[in-house]
Write a protein that holds these residues in place. Structure first.
Motif, short mmCIF file in Angstrom:
data_model
loop_
_atom_site.label_atom_id
_atom_site.label_comp_id
_atom_site.label_asym_id
_atom_site.label_seq_id
_atom_site.Cartn_x
_atom_site.Cartn_y
_atom_site.Cartn_z
N HIS A 111 -1.95 -4.24 -7.78
CA HIS A 111 -2.39 -4.01 -6.10
C HIS A 111 -3.96 -3.14 -6.31
CE1 HIS A 111 -1.53 -2.79 -2.24
NE2 HIS A 111 -2.37 -1.85 -2.40
N CYS A 116 0.81 -1.25 0.02
CA CYS A 116 -0.06 0.25 0.05
C CYS A 116 0.84 1.33 0.11
CB CYS A 116 -0.84 0.15 1.30
SG CYS A 116 -2.34 -1.31 1.17
N CYS A 147 -6.73 1.30 -1.41
CA CYS A 147 -5.78 2.14 -2.39
C CYS A 147 -7.12 2.31 -3.56
CB CYS A 147 -4.75 1.11 -2.73
SG CYS A 147 -3.54 1.25 -1.64
ZN LIG Z 1 -3.36 -0.92 -0.93
#
Ligand SMILES: [Zn+2]
Length: 258
Positions: free
Chosen positions: A29, A3, A36
């Motif tokens: 990701h 992250c 995120c």
């Molecule tokens: Zn993340």
């Protein structure tokens, strides 16, 4: 990619400035990380805001000349490159330019030597605002409701690997009403909650490796005021919808040695 790495390059991702390999890593990701994804949505919202002509202003030629005179040579051709009218959004003024403008307007630029990387600071400010909003929307403002600093401080013992400084400023109009555990930028943090009239201030605290002390740096976004400073080995992030003046007064109280 974790992250933190995703946070560090999310702006470049939004602006299509990453190379193909990095873009793929970010995409992978984002596919698996809700937090995120939320950050990405927030960034896109800011981008949409910047497209609004109402947040842009035209730099007068006289001011532009002064800016160019204090910038390194490589920056002094900005006007030539961008045409005869130089229009920039308030929020996207490069840091050097903003500093130059602040100096010329006679403003004291708050942070001397302690300024954290600004894009990373902005990412953290977004995180801090998101946690503030969540704490107000959900029924999770307080894990330990108490106006007594001697109740709130020991409550964190054993729940965190550090012991946050906890003080009440009720006499100065900022009443401690409790604390809770929260999660910022991939780590557990202490959140102290203060009340200013009808407003709530969240003060997020976590330990740093550096023991330096910095002046407060301001990150105002989306109607919230955010101040960040460091003191005695801790990072402090205060966020609220109180006025910038009130939040600065609050930060000043916290920064005074107890
Ligand atoms: Zn993340």
């Amino acid at each position: 990619m974790n992250c933190q790495e995703c946070h560090d390059c999310i702006d470049a991702y939004v602006d299509n400035e990453l190379d193909v390999a990095a873009t793929i890593l970010v995409k992978q990701h984002l596919r698996d990380c809700v937090r995120c994804q939320q950050l990405l949505e927030a960034r896109k919202a800011v981008g949409a805001l910047l497209a609004n002509p109402q947040v842009r202003f035209e730099v007068p030629d006289s001011l532009l000349g002064k800016i160019q005179s204090v910038l390194p040579a490589s920056r002094s051709d900005v006007k030539q490159r961008s045409g005869s009218r130089f229009v920039i959004p308030w929020f996207s003024i490069p840091l050097a330019l903003a500093a130059a403008i602040a100096v010329m307007l006679g403003l004291v630029f708050l942070n001397q030597g302690g300024m954290i990387n600004h894009s990373r600071g902005n990412a953290l400010a977004q995180d801090v605002i998101a946690s503030h909003v969540r704490s107000l929307l959900a029924t999770h403002l307080l894990d330990v409701p108490s106006t007594d600093q001697h109740t709130v401080k020991p409550w964190f013992d054993g729940k965190l690997k550090f012991s946050p400084p906890v003080r009440d400023f009720a006499d100065q109009g900022f009443r401690l009403i409790g604390g809770r555990l929260d999660y910022i930028n991939g780590r557990e943090v202490a959140a102290l909650v203060y009340q200013r009239r009808l407003h709530i201030i969240n003060l997020f605290i976590w330990p740093l490796e550096s023991g330096r002390t910095t002046a407060a740096e301001s990150f105002a976004t989306n109607g919230y005021n955010v101040l960040h400073w460091e003191r005695d080995g801790f990072a402090f992030w205060a966020v609220s919808d109180v006025s910038a003046g009130d939040l600065t007064a609050f930060a000043g109280l916290e920064m005074q040695q107890s």
